[in-house]
Design a protein around this motif. Structure first.
Motif, short mmCIF file in Angstrom:
data_model
loop_
_atom_site.label_atom_id
_atom_site.label_comp_id
_atom_site.label_asym_id
_atom_site.label_seq_id
_atom_site.Cartn_x
_atom_site.Cartn_y
_atom_site.Cartn_z
N GLN A 1 0.82 -1.17 0.00
CA GLN A 1 0.00 0.00 0.00
C GLN A 1 0.87 1.25 0.00
O GLN A 1 2.03 1.20 0.40
CB GLN A 1 -0.93 0.01 1.21
N VAL A 2 0.28 2.34 -0.42
CA VAL A 2 0.97 3.62 -0.43
C VAL A 2 0.96 4.20 0.97
O VAL A 2 -0.09 4.25 1.63
CB VAL A 2 0.32 4.60 -1.42
N GLN A 3 2.10 4.66 1.42
CA GLN A 3 2.21 5.31 2.71
C GLN A 3 2.53 6.79 2.51
O GLN A 3 3.39 7.14 1.71
CB GLN A 3 3.30 4.66 3.56
N LEU A 4 1.82 7.63 3.22
CA LEU A 4 2.01 9.07 3.15
C LEU A 4 2.47 9.57 4.51
O LEU A 4 1.85 9.25 5.53
CB LEU A 4 0.72 9.78 2.75
N VAL A 5 3.54 10.33 4.52
CA VAL A 5 4.10 10.86 5.76
C VAL A 5 4.11 12.37 5.69
O VAL A 5 4.72 12.96 4.79
CB VAL A 5 5.51 10.32 6.01
N GLU A 6 3.44 13.02 6.64
CA GLU A 6 3.33 14.47 6.68
C GLU A 6 4.25 15.06 7.73
O GLU A 6 4.57 14.41 8.73
CB GLU A 6 1.89 14.88 7.00
N SER A 7 4.62 16.30 7.52
CA SER A 7 5.41 17.03 8.49
C SER A 7 5.20 18.52 8.26
O SER A 7 4.68 18.93 7.23
CB SER A 7 6.89 16.67 8.39
N GLY A 8 5.63 19.33 9.20
CA GLY A 8 5.61 20.77 9.04
C GLY A 8 4.57 21.51 9.85
O GLY A 8 4.56 22.74 9.85
N GLY A 9 3.69 20.79 10.52
CA GLY A 9 2.69 21.45 11.33
C GLY A 9 3.31 22.11 12.54
O GLY A 9 4.46 21.89 12.89
N GLY A 10 2.52 22.94 13.19
CA GLY A 10 3.00 23.64 14.37
C GLY A 10 2.07 24.75 14.76
O GLY A 10 0.94 24.85 14.27
N SER A 11 2.54 25.59 15.66
CA SER A 11 1.77 26.73 16.16
C SER A 11 2.41 28.03 15.70
O SER A 11 3.63 28.21 15.83
CB SER A 11 1.69 26.69 17.69
N VAL A 12 1.59 28.91 15.16
CA VAL A 12 2.06 30.22 14.71
C VAL A 12 1.05 31.28 15.09
O VAL A 12 -0.10 30.98 15.41
CB VAL A 12 2.28 30.26 13.18
N SER A 14 -1.26 34.65 14.20
CA SER A 14 -2.03 35.11 13.06
C SER A 14 -1.15 35.95 12.13
O SER A 14 -0.39 36.81 12.58
CB SER A 14 -3.22 35.94 13.53
N GLY A 15 -1.23 35.66 10.83
CA GLY A 15 -0.41 36.34 9.85
C GLY A 15 0.88 35.62 9.51
O GLY A 15 1.57 36.01 8.56
N GLY A 16 1.19 34.59 10.26
CA GLY A 16 2.41 33.83 10.03
C GLY A 16 2.27 32.83 8.91
O GLY A 16 1.24 32.73 8.25
N SER A 17 3.33 32.05 8.71
CA SER A 17 3.38 31.08 7.62
C SER A 17 3.88 29.73 8.10
O SER A 17 4.65 29.64 9.06
CB SER A 17 4.31 31.57 6.50
N LEU A 18 3.45 28.70 7.41
CA LEU A 18 3.92 27.34 7.62
C LEU A 18 3.98 26.64 6.28
O LEU A 18 3.22 26.98 5.37
CB LEU A 18 3.00 26.55 8.55
N ARG A 19 4.87 25.68 6.16
CA ARG A 19 4.93 24.84 4.98
C ARG A 19 4.80 23.39 5.39
O ARG A 19 5.63 22.88 6.15
CB ARG A 19 6.22 25.04 4.18
N LEU A 20 3.77 22.74 4.89
CA LEU A 20 3.56 21.33 5.15
C LEU A 20 4.16 20.50 4.02
O LEU A 20 4.13 20.90 2.86
CB LEU A 20 2.06 21.02 5.27
N SER A 21 4.68 19.34 4.38
CA SER A 21 5.25 18.43 3.40
C SER A 21 4.58 17.07 3.53
O SER A 21 4.21 16.65 4.62
CB SER A 21 6.76 18.27 3.61
N CYS A 22 4.46 16.39 2.41
CA CYS A 22 3.90 15.05 2.39
C CYS A 22 4.68 14.22 1.38
O CYS A 22 4.75 14.58 0.20
CB CYS A 22 2.42 15.10 2.00
N THR A 23 5.26 13.14 1.85
CA THR A 23 6.06 12.27 1.00
C THR A 23 5.40 10.90 0.89
O THR A 23 5.03 10.31 1.91
CB THR A 23 7.48 12.12 1.55
N ALA A 24 5.27 10.42 -0.32
CA ALA A 24 4.68 9.11 -0.58
C ALA A 24 5.76 8.05 -0.68
O ALA A 24 6.88 8.32 -1.12
CB ALA A 24 3.86 9.15 -1.86
N SER A 25 5.40 6.84 -0.28
CA SER A 25 6.35 5.73 -0.29
C SER A 25 6.68 5.26 -1.70
O SER A 25 7.68 4.58 -1.90
CB SER A 25 5.81 4.56 0.53
N ARG A 26 5.86 5.60 -2.65
CA ARG A 26 6.07 5.23 -4.03
C ARG A 26 5.43 6.29 -4.92
O ARG A 26 4.59 7.06 -4.47
CB ARG A 26 5.48 3.86 -4.33
N TYR A 27 5.84 6.30 -6.15
CA TYR A 27 5.22 7.21 -7.09
C TYR A 27 3.78 6.77 -7.35
O TYR A 27 3.49 5.59 -7.45
CB TYR A 27 6.00 7.27 -8.40
N THR A 28 2.91 7.74 -7.46
CA THR A 28 1.51 7.46 -7.72
C THR A 28 1.33 7.11 -9.19
O THR A 28 2.25 7.20 -9.99
CB THR A 28 0.63 8.65 -7.34
#
Length: 122
Positions: A1-12, A14-28
């Motif tokens: 099965q395809v596994q998806l791993v997320e990162s980048g969350g947090g607390s900021v 108002s007005g701030g920025s975040l970048r979330l990332s998601c990497t798949a275990s294989r190409y879709t």
């Protein structure tokens, strides 16, 4: 099965920025969608952004102009750049993948990440 791993969350603030990332275990599949959903306490799951295999992107009206979705095919990773964050953006954010064109319906996505919390303080 395809596994998806997320990162980048947090607390900021108002007005701030975040970048979330998601990497798949294989190409879709050659025809696919990588998307982001979010769910806040007491609210329904909401489609936030999606990027198709041809690079086409779509966004929820609530985040247009503030969020950007992009992908790095070499790394099989999708990113969600979130700028000008608002308290109403506070939610658990989920990465998802579907072997189809993009949809804002969560049930069209067969693979899901574990979720990453985004909290925006006012």
């Amino acid at each position: 099965q395809v596994q998806l791993v997320e990162s980048g969350g947090g607390s900021v603030q108002s007005g701030g920025s975040l970048r979330l990332s998601c990497t798949a275990s294989r190409y879709t599949s050659s025809r696919h969608c990588m998307g982001w959903f979010r769910q806040a306490p007491g609210k329904e799951r909401e489609g936030v952004a999606g990027i198709d295999s041809d690079g086409s992107t779509s966004f929820a009206d609530s985040v247009k102009g503030r969020f950007t979705i992009s992908q790095d095919n070499a790394k099989n990773t999708v990113y969600l750049q979130m700028n000008s964050l608002k308290p109403e953006d506070t939610a658990m954010y989920y990465c998802a993948a579907a072997p189809s064109i993009c949809s804002n319906s969560w049930w069209d996505f067969a693979y899901w990440g574990q979720g990453t919390q985004v909290t925006v303080s006012s």
